[in-house]
Write a protein that holds these residues in place. Structure first.
Motif, short mmCIF file in Angstrom:
data_model
loop_
_atom_site.label_atom_id
_atom_site.label_comp_id
_atom_site.label_asym_id
_atom_site.label_seq_id
_atom_site.Cartn_x
_atom_site.Cartn_y
_atom_site.Cartn_z
N ASP A 168 -10.91 -31.47 35.17
CA ASP A 168 -9.54 -31.76 34.76
C ASP A 168 -8.69 -30.53 35.02
OD1 ASP A 168 -7.32 -33.08 33.64
OD2 ASP A 168 -8.53 -33.91 32.02
N ASN A 169 -7.41 -30.65 34.82
CA ASN A 169 -6.49 -29.54 35.03
C ASN A 169 -6.46 -28.66 33.78
OD1 ASN A 169 -4.31 -27.84 35.37
ND2 ASN A 169 -2.97 -29.43 36.20
N PRO A 170 -6.95 -27.41 33.87
CA PRO A 170 -6.97 -26.53 32.70
C PRO A 170 -5.59 -26.24 32.11
CG PRO A 170 -8.30 -25.62 34.47
CD PRO A 170 -7.56 -26.80 35.02
N ALA A 171 -4.53 -26.43 32.90
CA ALA A 171 -3.17 -26.23 32.39
C ALA A 171 -2.73 -27.39 31.50
CB ALA A 171 -2.19 -26.08 33.56
N LYS A 172 -3.44 -28.52 31.60
CA LYS A 172 -3.06 -29.70 30.82
C LYS A 172 -4.00 -30.01 29.66
CE LYS A 172 -0.65 -31.96 34.59
NZ LYS A 172 -0.52 -33.16 35.40
N THR A 173 -5.21 -29.45 29.70
CA THR A 173 -6.18 -29.71 28.63
C THR A 173 -7.07 -28.49 28.42
OG1 THR A 173 -7.96 -31.15 27.85
CG2 THR A 173 -7.83 -30.77 30.23
N SER A 174 -7.57 -28.34 27.21
CA SER A 174 -8.51 -27.24 26.94
C SER A 174 -9.95 -27.73 27.01
CB SER A 174 -8.22 -26.64 25.56
OG SER A 174 -8.41 -27.64 24.56
N ASP A 175 -10.16 -29.01 27.27
CA ASP A 175 -11.49 -29.60 27.35
C ASP A 175 -11.78 -30.01 28.79
OD1 ASP A 175 -13.96 -30.57 26.63
OD2 ASP A 175 -13.18 -32.50 25.95
N TYR A 176 -12.42 -29.12 29.53
CA TYR A 176 -12.71 -29.38 30.94
C TYR A 176 -14.03 -28.72 31.32
CZ TYR A 176 -11.03 -24.61 31.67
OH TYR A 176 -10.87 -23.27 31.62
N MET A 177 -14.53 -29.08 32.50
CA MET A 177 -15.76 -28.50 33.03
C MET A 177 -15.51 -27.93 34.41
SD MET A 177 -18.55 -31.41 31.83
CE MET A 177 -19.55 -31.09 33.23
N LEU A 178 -16.24 -26.90 34.74
CA LEU A 178 -16.21 -26.29 36.06
C LEU A 178 -17.63 -26.35 36.60
CD1 LEU A 178 -14.97 -24.47 38.31
CD2 LEU A 178 -15.62 -22.52 36.89
N ALA A 179 -17.79 -26.85 37.81
CA ALA A 179 -19.10 -26.90 38.44
C ALA A 179 -19.03 -26.17 39.78
CB ALA A 179 -19.53 -28.34 38.66
N MET A 180 -20.08 -25.41 40.08
CA MET A 180 -20.15 -24.67 41.33
C MET A 180 -21.51 -24.90 41.97
SD MET A 180 -18.38 -21.07 40.29
CE MET A 180 -18.23 -20.53 41.97
N ILE A 181 -21.53 -24.95 43.30
CA ILE A 181 -22.81 -25.05 44.00
C ILE A 181 -22.99 -23.87 44.93
CG2 ILE A 181 -22.92 -27.55 43.90
CD1 ILE A 181 -22.14 -27.63 46.83
N SER A 182 -24.24 -23.53 45.14
CA SER A 182 -24.60 -22.53 46.12
C SER A 182 -25.72 -23.13 46.97
CB SER A 182 -25.09 -21.25 45.43
OG SER A 182 -25.65 -20.39 46.40
N SER A 183 -25.38 -23.63 48.14
CA SER A 183 -26.39 -24.28 48.97
C SER A 183 -27.43 -23.27 49.45
CB SER A 183 -25.73 -24.99 50.14
OG SER A 183 -25.01 -24.07 50.93
N ALA A 184 -27.05 -22.00 49.53
CA ALA A 184 -28.02 -20.99 49.95
C ALA A 184 -29.15 -20.86 48.94
CB ALA A 184 -27.32 -19.65 50.13
N PHE A 185 -28.83 -21.08 47.68
CA PHE A 185 -29.84 -20.96 46.63
C PHE A 185 -30.19 -22.29 45.98
CE2 PHE A 185 -30.03 -16.53 46.95
CZ PHE A 185 -28.74 -16.04 47.08
N ASN A 186 -29.60 -23.38 46.48
CA ASN A 186 -29.88 -24.72 45.96
C ASN A 186 -29.68 -24.80 44.45
OD1 ASN A 186 -30.56 -25.56 48.55
ND2 ASN A 186 -32.64 -24.81 48.29
N ARG A 187 -28.55 -24.33 44.00
CA ARG A 187 -28.24 -24.32 42.57
C ARG A 187 -26.90 -24.97 42.28
NH1 ARG A 187 -30.02 -18.22 40.78
NH2 ARG A 187 -32.08 -18.38 41.70
N ILE A 188 -26.83 -25.59 41.12
CA ILE A 188 -25.55 -26.07 40.57
C ILE A 188 -25.38 -25.38 39.23
CG2 ILE A 188 -24.27 -28.01 39.63
CD1 ILE A 188 -25.64 -29.83 41.56
N GLY A 189 -24.25 -24.74 39.05
CA GLY A 189 -23.90 -24.13 37.78
C GLY A 189 -22.77 -24.92 37.15
N VAL A 190 -22.91 -25.21 35.86
CA VAL A 190 -21.89 -25.97 35.13
C VAL A 190 -21.47 -25.18 33.91
CG1 VAL A 190 -21.37 -28.13 33.94
CG2 VAL A 190 -22.93 -28.15 35.90
#
Length: 82
Positions: free
Chosen positions: A6-28
């Motif tokens: 979601d848009n962090p400017a509009k809500t304080s309840d959101y998630m950020l997810a990132m992937i690194s295909s080099a390391f085959n990881r998802i960070g949430v």
């Protein structure tokens, strides 16, 4: 690559997810949490894309498998049949 639930400017309840295909990881990271949660996948299972849809996180691997991460359940991954 990253995705926001979601848009962090509009809500304080959101998630950020990132992937690194080099390391085959998802960070949430959830705005209501203090730590990142990281899921590591086998080396031959490269993560190709991630996206949020209606507040839920999905990712697709190199084999076309779609995986769902329920935002209310910490790192609860489940395969969705294709």
């Amino acid at each position: 690559m990253f995705s926001l639930s979601d848009n962090p400017a509009k809500t304080s309840d959101y998630m950020l997810a990132m992937i690194s295909s080099a390391f085959n990881r998802i960070g949430v990271w959830c705005s209501r949490e203090t730590e990142w949660v990281v899921r590591v996948f086998p080396e031959d299972e490269r993560i190709m894309d991630i996206n949020f849809y209606k507040g839920e996180l999905y990712h697709v691997n190199v084999y076309g498998r779609l995986t769902h991460f329920a935002s209310g359940k910490r790192m609860s991954f489940a395969w969705i049949g294709l």
